[in-house]
Design a protein around this motif. Structure first.
Motif, PDB file in Angstrom:
ATOM      1  N   ARG A 122       0.809  -1.221   0.000  1.00 42.29           N
ATOM      2  CA  ARG A 122       0.000   0.000   0.000  1.00 42.29           C
ATOM      3  C   ARG A 122       0.840   1.268   0.000  1.00 42.29           C
ATOM      4  O   ARG A 122       0.329   2.344   0.307  1.00 42.29           O
ATOM      5  N   GLY A 123       2.119   1.128  -0.292  1.00 41.85           N
ATOM      6  CA  GLY A 123       2.933   2.323  -0.488  1.00 41.85           C
ATOM      7  C   GLY A 123       3.522   2.947   0.759  1.00 41.85           C
ATOM      8  O   GLY A 123       4.098   4.034   0.687  1.00 41.85           O
ATOM      9  N   MET A 124       3.426   2.293   1.900  1.00 40.68           N
ATOM     10  CA  MET A 124       4.081   2.821   3.106  1.00 40.68           C
ATOM     11  C   MET A 124       5.581   2.933   2.864  1.00 40.68           C
ATOM     12  O   MET A 124       6.155   2.148   2.112  1.00 40.68           O
ATOM     13  N   CYS A 147       7.885  -4.250   6.410  1.00 42.71           N
ATOM     14  CA  CYS A 147       7.131  -2.995   6.361  1.00 42.71           C
ATOM     15  C   CYS A 147       6.420  -2.794   7.706  1.00 42.71           C
ATOM     16  O   CYS A 147       5.869  -3.739   8.284  1.00 42.71           O
ATOM     17  N   HIS A 182       1.699  -3.414   7.503  1.00 44.90           N
ATOM     18  CA  HIS A 182       1.044  -4.714   7.642  1.00 44.90           C
ATOM     19  C   HIS A 182       2.050  -5.863   7.778  1.00 44.90           C
ATOM     20  O   HIS A 182       1.664  -7.023   7.721  1.00 44.90           O
ATOM     21  N   GLY A 183       3.325  -5.512   7.873  1.00 41.80           N
ATOM     22  CA  GLY A 183       4.338  -6.510   8.174  1.00 41.80           C
ATOM     23  C   GLY A 183       4.805  -7.358   7.006  1.00 41.80           C
ATOM     24  O   GLY A 183       5.496  -8.359   7.232  1.00 41.80           O
ATOM     25  N   TRP A 184       4.443  -6.969   5.780  1.00 40.18           N
ATOM     26  CA  TRP A 184       4.978  -7.742   4.654  1.00 40.18           C
ATOM     27  C   TRP A 184       6.505  -7.702   4.747  1.00 40.18           C
ATOM     28  O   TRP A 184       7.099  -6.636   4.992  1.00 40.18           O
TER      29      TRP A 184
HETATM   30  S1  FES Z   1       1.846  -1.072   3.118  1.00 39.86           S
HETATM   31 FE1  FES Z   1       3.562  -2.332   3.521  1.00 39.86          FE
HETATM   32  S2  FES Z   1       2.715  -4.147   4.302  1.00 39.86           S
HETATM   33 FE2  FES Z   1       1.012  -2.952   3.815  1.00 39.86          FE
END
Ligand code: FES
Length: 203
Positions: A49-51, A65, A68-70
């Motif tokens: 999602r672009g974080m 990340c 959401h921890g991806w």
């Molecule tokens: S924005 Fe990076 S895991 Fe969702």
């Protein structure tokens, strides 16, 4: 634009297990060092999602990340999606990876690896990086022998060789300094140079 190596920092400023934000010619980067010492530079956006990945955290050889921890491996491939622990992430989920090398204590980044030679800075040791509120034209007015288009300036401080490597050169200068002699003398000289350039930029 491939093959344009830009110095984006000094190796000493990026310890093991740390991620930080950086820039390559205006592109925002997440630069991180794995537990093994391997260095990576990626587009600073999570494919989900672009974080900003530079807000994430390093665990061993992966970067996660913060949203959401991806979790991504050093090759940029997604390894884990915590919301779907049994799923093998599709290969298409991939961080945008830049080429990244270290030489003589300087971190260099380019969009893709190339044979373009890096400046030879052997014999010099990294001192520190500074930001100067001026552009390369103001630096050229203050620094003898420097031309505004140069990437590296070489000179002497207290009788020892010094090099300045330019990162950003437009509204703000980002300079990485290396020297063969006394680090304190080089650091003081850098402070004086910054004052001189910033005062000159106001004239
Ligand atoms: S924005 Fe990076 S895991 Fe969702």
């Amino acid at each position: 634009m491939s093959g344009i190596w830009v110095a984006i920092g000094l190796s000493q400023d990026l310890p093991l297990g740390v991620v930080t934000a950086g820039r390559w010619q205006g592109a925002e980067l997440a630069i991180w060092r794995a537990g093994s010492g391997r260095l990576s530079a990626w587009n600073d956006r999570c494919p989900h999602r672009g974080m900003r990945l530079s807000h994430g955290f390093v665990r061993g050889e992966t970067l996660s990340c913060i949203y959401h921890g991806w979790t991504y491996g050093s090759d940029g491939a997604c390894r884990k999606i915590p919301a779907h622990p049994a799923m093998v992430p599709p290969a298409a989920i991939q961080a945008e990876v830049y080429a990244c090398v270290e030489a003589d204590g300087v971190i260099w980044v380019a969009p893709a690896a190339s044979d373009v030679a890096l400046p030879d800075l052997s014999g010099l040791k990294p001192v520190r990086s500074i930001t100067v509120q001026a552009n390369a034209i103001a630096l050229a007015r203050a620094l003898p022998g420097f031309v505004a288009q140069d990437t590296v300036w070489r000179g002497e401080v207290a009788g020892a060789a010094v090099a300045l490597v330019l990162q950003d050169r437009d509204a703000t200068l980002r300079l990485h300094a290396l020297g063969a002699g006394d680090r304190v003398a080089v650091s003081r000289w850098l402070d004086g140079l910054r004052r001189l350039v910033e005062e000159g930029a106001l004239v």
